[in-house]
Enzyme design. Structure first.
Site, PDB file in Angstrom:
ATOM      1  N   ASP A  30      36.361  -2.689 -37.384  1.00  0.00           N
ATOM      2  CA  ASP A  30      37.805  -2.487 -37.573  1.00  0.00           C
ATOM      3  C   ASP A  30      38.281  -4.181 -37.938  1.00  0.00           C
ATOM      4  OD1 ASP A  30      40.603  -2.404 -37.077  1.00  0.00           O
ATOM      5  OD2 ASP A  30      40.319  -0.419 -36.479  1.00  0.00           O
ATOM      6  N   ILE A  31      38.920  -4.173 -38.987  1.00  0.00           N
ATOM      7  CA  ILE A  31      39.413  -5.794 -39.326  1.00  0.00           C
ATOM      8  C   ILE A  31      40.604  -6.061 -38.206  1.00  0.00           C
ATOM      9  CG2 ILE A  31      38.614  -5.928 -41.663  1.00  0.00           C
ATOM     10  CD1 ILE A  31      41.444  -5.036 -42.398  1.00  0.00           C
ATOM     11  N   GLN A  95      47.518   8.627 -37.133  1.00  0.00           N
ATOM     12  CA  GLN A  95      46.553   8.270 -38.166  1.00  0.00           C
ATOM     13  C   GLN A  95      47.408   7.373 -39.204  1.00  0.00           C
ATOM     14  OE1 GLN A  95      44.830  11.836 -39.973  1.00  0.00           O
ATOM     15  NE2 GLN A  95      43.302  10.524 -40.990  1.00  0.00           N
ATOM     16  N   HIS A 101      38.125   9.350 -39.340  1.00  0.00           N
ATOM     17  CA  HIS A 101      37.451   8.109 -38.631  1.00  0.00           C
ATOM     18  C   HIS A 101      37.607   8.452 -37.078  1.00  0.00           C
ATOM     19  CE1 HIS A 101      41.530   6.819 -39.340  1.00  0.00           C
ATOM     20  NE2 HIS A 101      41.268   6.206 -38.234  1.00  0.00           N
TER      21      HIS A 101
END
Ligand code: AMP
Ligand code: ZN
Length: 142
Positions: A30-31, A95, A101
């Site tokens: 995850d960024i 979300q 995901h």
């Protein structure tokens, strides 16, 4: 070009730091990690919710998440003390990216990440109320 960022990642059109790829699912960091090592496991196929997935892909998503959770506890790169698995299906559930995901979030003693599940806890339903709701949910999933 598909404007879904996760489809772009699957297609190699957007960058990602992958930790897993197979014929059904991909996993990458995850960024904006909640904690160091935070992973997203996604189906390569575009669906919005995890419950929209074909059975085999849903099973693979969870199987890969379980394996990666174990890796997070083993690897010297992060050496997690624990792991949370988290899914946000729908806007009301938080979300933000509308390609299904599964979050695999490594946890560390004192990491400051708080899961606050206190919302409705003060009003404890009776057993009759629980049975009534349980029966109706079971009926619609039969
Ligand atoms: P959710 O609220 O469950 O939809 O979470 C979406 C997650 O996707 C967030 O934790 C974002 O930080 C993460 N995210 C968004 N864009 C990217 C990207 N390009 N690469 C990796 N993670 C991303
Ligand atoms: Zn997509």
């Amino acid at each position: 070009m598909n404007d879904c960022i996760f489809c772009q990642i699957v297609a190699g059109e957007a960058p990602a730091s992958f930790v897993h790829r197979d014929e059904l699912v991909s996993a990458f960091l995850d960024i904006r990690p909640v904690t160091p090592g935070h992973i997203l496991v996604i189906p390569d196929e575009h669906v919005v919710h995890t419950h929209d997935l074909p059975e085999a892909t849903g099973e693979r998503l969870f199987a890969v998440a379980r394996r990666l959770a174990q890796s997070l506890r083993r690897t010297d790169a992060v050496r997690a003390d624990g792991v949370n698995l988290f899914v946000a299906d729908g806007e009301a559930a938080g979300q933000e990216v509308f390609h299904a995901h599964l979050h695999v979030i490594p946890r560390y003693q004192g990491d400051g990440f708080v899961v606050d599940a206190s919302a409705w806890r003060d009003t404890q339903p009776t057993r009759e109320e629980l049975d009534e709701v349980a029966g109706r949910i079971a009926q619609s999933s039969a």
